[in-house]
Design a protein around this motif. Sequence first.
Motif, PDB file in Angstrom:
ATOM      1  N   ARG A  86       0.837  -1.200   0.000  1.00 40.81           N
ATOM      2  CA  ARG A  86       0.000   0.000   0.000  1.00 40.81           C
ATOM      3  C   ARG A  86       0.877   1.258   0.000  1.00 40.81           C
ATOM      4  NH1 ARG A  86      -1.798  -0.932   4.374  1.00 40.81           N
ATOM      5  NH2 ARG A  86      -0.665   0.585   5.629  1.00 40.81           N
ATOM      6  N   ASP A  87       1.518   1.541   1.122  1.00 36.88           N
ATOM      7  CA  ASP A  87       2.406   2.707   1.195  1.00 36.88           C
ATOM      8  C   ASP A  87       3.736   2.430   0.504  1.00 36.88           C
ATOM      9  OD1 ASP A  87       0.533   4.118   2.746  1.00 36.88           O
ATOM     10  OD2 ASP A  87       1.230   3.142   4.568  1.00 36.88           O
ATOM     11  N   VAL A  88       4.168   1.195   0.559  1.00 36.81           N
ATOM     12  CA  VAL A  88       5.411   0.766  -0.093  1.00 36.81           C
ATOM     13  C   VAL A  88       5.078  -0.474  -0.918  1.00 36.81           C
ATOM     14  CG1 VAL A  88       7.799   0.050   0.199  1.00 36.81           C
ATOM     15  CG2 VAL A  88       6.769   1.641   1.852  1.00 36.81           C
ATOM     16  N   ALA A  89       5.259  -0.376  -2.225  1.00 32.35           N
ATOM     17  CA  ALA A  89       4.827  -1.470  -3.103  1.00 32.35           C
ATOM     18  C   ALA A  89       5.875  -1.730  -4.177  1.00 32.35           C
ATOM     19  CB  ALA A  89       3.477  -1.127  -3.755  1.00 32.35           C
ATOM     20  N   TRP A  90       5.886  -2.971  -4.647  1.00 31.86           N
ATOM     21  CA  TRP A  90       6.793  -3.331  -5.727  1.00 31.86           C
ATOM     22  C   TRP A  90       6.290  -2.782  -7.054  1.00 31.86           C
ATOM     23  CZ3 TRP A  90      11.262  -4.662  -4.158  1.00 31.86           C
ATOM     24  CH2 TRP A  90      11.436  -5.463  -3.022  1.00 31.86           C
ATOM     25  N   VAL A  91       7.203  -2.381  -7.898  1.00 33.52           N
ATOM     26  CA  VAL A  91       6.908  -2.026  -9.283  1.00 33.52           C
ATOM     27  C   VAL A  91       7.355  -3.205 -10.144  1.00 33.52           C
ATOM     28  CG1 VAL A  91       7.453  -0.472 -11.198  1.00 33.52           C
ATOM     29  CG2 VAL A  91       7.173   0.450  -8.876  1.00 33.52           C
ATOM     30  N   GLU A  92       6.431  -3.775 -10.862  1.00 29.29           N
ATOM     31  CA  GLU A  92       6.733  -4.953 -11.669  1.00 29.29           C
ATOM     32  C   GLU A  92       7.424  -4.545 -12.978  1.00 29.29           C
ATOM     33  OE1 GLU A  92       6.436  -7.939 -10.568  1.00 29.29           O
ATOM     34  OE2 GLU A  92       5.519  -7.252  -8.698  1.00 29.29           O
ATOM     35  N   PRO A  93       8.170  -5.479 -13.591  1.00 29.12           N
ATOM     36  CA  PRO A  93       8.915  -5.136 -14.816  1.00 29.12           C
ATOM     37  C   PRO A  93       8.042  -4.653 -15.962  1.00 29.12           C
ATOM     38  CG  PRO A  93       9.733  -7.180 -13.876  1.00 29.12           C
ATOM     39  CD  PRO A  93       8.506  -6.829 -13.095  1.00 29.12           C
ATOM     40  N   ASP A  94       6.773  -5.094 -16.015  1.00 26.37           N
ATOM     41  CA  ASP A  94       5.903  -4.690 -17.131  1.00 26.37           C
ATOM     42  C   ASP A  94       4.963  -3.558 -16.751  1.00 26.37           C
ATOM     43  OD1 ASP A  94       4.404  -6.121 -15.349  1.00 26.37           O
ATOM     44  OD2 ASP A  94       3.410  -7.382 -16.843  1.00 26.37           O
ATOM     45  N   ALA A  95       5.206  -2.903 -15.606  1.00 25.87           N
ATOM     46  CA  ALA A  95       4.293  -1.870 -15.124  1.00 25.87           C
ATOM     47  C   ALA A  95       4.509  -0.550 -15.852  1.00 25.87           C
ATOM     48  CB  ALA A  95       4.477  -1.676 -13.622  1.00 25.87           C
ATOM     49  N   LYS A  96       3.481   0.294 -15.804  1.00 27.19           N
ATOM     50  CA  LYS A  96       3.572   1.674 -16.263  1.00 27.19           C
ATOM     51  C   LYS A  96       3.168   2.543 -15.084  1.00 27.19           C
ATOM     52  CE  LYS A  96       2.177   2.746 -20.386  1.00 27.19           C
ATOM     53  NZ  LYS A  96       1.305   3.063 -21.561  1.00 27.19           N
ATOM     54  N   VAL A  97       4.099   3.352 -14.581  1.00 28.00           N
ATOM     55  CA  VAL A  97       3.844   4.125 -13.356  1.00 28.00           C
ATOM     56  C   VAL A  97       4.257   5.572 -13.553  1.00 28.00           C
ATOM     57  CG1 VAL A  97       4.192   2.085 -11.895  1.00 28.00           C
ATOM     58  CG2 VAL A  97       6.110   3.624 -12.330  1.00 28.00           C
ATOM     59  N   ALA A  98       3.702   6.429 -12.701  1.00 23.65           N
ATOM     60  CA  ALA A  98       4.067   7.843 -12.689  1.00 23.65           C
ATOM     61  C   ALA A  98       4.497   8.219 -11.277  1.00 23.65           C
ATOM     62  CB  ALA A  98       2.886   8.701 -13.132  1.00 23.65           C
ATOM     63  N   CYS A  99       5.407   9.199 -11.176  1.00 19.40           N
ATOM     64  CA  CYS A  99       5.890   9.633  -9.867  1.00 19.40           C
ATOM     65  C   CYS A  99       6.441  11.046  -9.975  1.00 19.40           C
ATOM     66  CB  CYS A  99       6.959   8.684  -9.326  1.00 19.40           C
ATOM     67  SG  CYS A  99       8.423   8.534 -10.381  1.00 19.40           S
ATOM     68  N   ASP A 100       6.587  11.676  -8.821  1.00 21.79           N
ATOM     69  CA  ASP A 100       7.229  12.989  -8.790  1.00 21.79           C
ATOM     70  C   ASP A 100       8.744  12.860  -8.929  1.00 21.79           C
ATOM     71  OD1 ASP A 100       4.860  14.464  -8.454  1.00 21.79           O
ATOM     72  OD2 ASP A 100       4.844  14.048  -6.314  1.00 21.79           O
TER      73      ASP A 100
END
Length: 380
Positions: A86-100
């Motif tokens: 939830r607060d700390v989560a894995w990003v998977e190799p096929d993921a698409k994510v956004a961040c500051d």
Amino acid sequence: MTRSGEQLHRSARLRGTGGGDAAERDFDVVIVSDLMLPGGTTVSNVSEIRLLAASGKRVGLFHHPRRDYDPPRPINPKVQELVDGRDVAWVEPDAKVACDLLLMRFPPFASRLGGELPCIDAKRKLLVVNQTPLTHYDTEERGAEVWDVAGVHANLSEWIGDHEWIAAGPRVRDALLTHHAGAMRGVTLADWYWYPIIDTADLPTRPDRAASRPVRIGRHSRDDITKWPASADTLRSCYPADSAFEVHVLGGAVAPRRILGGLPANWTVHPFDALTPGQFLPGLDFFVYYPEPSMLEAFGMAPAEAMAAGVPTVLPPIFEPLFGEGALYAEPGRVRSLLLELADDPERYAQAQRRGPAVIRERFGCDAHRARFAAMGVAL
């Protein structure tokens, strides 16, 4: 598809320029690093994860191991235990994510990138350079290459596009600019430092008492030849083998045993991670840390932890620009007499105990690191 076509397709997909779809998950900060390492890199990653999560930020973690480890090791449990999904989560190799902020640490991980990588849309992208490209630097011989500046920059540029580098301390930045000036052309290098967090709240403070007799000196680090003086004479000068001292080592002592041909009778050795720094440090009167001089220590987490715990710390003068008044500095031949002088002078000894924690809080504490995150667009 040709090899060059595959590379172009991969570059477009990884940078998110191919379809423009919205990110599947949003984070405040995504941390990319080799998360199986046992030493200072993991300490820094864990400290930042804790600080961010405690400040209400969502943290994504992408584990990218060095490809030259054989066999690969599991993810460090100190990292694994912080992942709650939830607060700390894995990003998977096929993921698409956004961040500051995309915060990458430990350049060797990018020496050879994996075939499948997440698409990370980040407002700011920062590589923390916490290891020098060569094992050591001296006037006679260049050390072995740990990672290649141009190669790492090219690999990361292909994956995440334009990004900035920042050194973990002044010695790393100086090495990049002095010894790798040609390869650094085209690299944006910050003129300030991304120091590790030293959370003084995590370390029990040494009791406010005079030095013991015999004087208890100690140190902790990985059991690596570069973490110790290169010569037996220097090692004996820094860690005297006489009845006036006890020498306590946390992290193993294969390297000094090899250098000395055996360990002196006044040494007590604990394996790596047998004790936490918080358990080990308060029992010492002095922390004495003299690594191999041609090895450019990226920061110096072990002596910083000792200062934070209120243990008077003796270092070679090369550390003075980093730690200032927080430590005491001496050439190896002067260490023994300095230790005895301070042990016999309660007022100077007490001053040394107080100065260490004050400098660590000011330069490397949580408030100082919050300011660094704020400078990168993440207000904590």
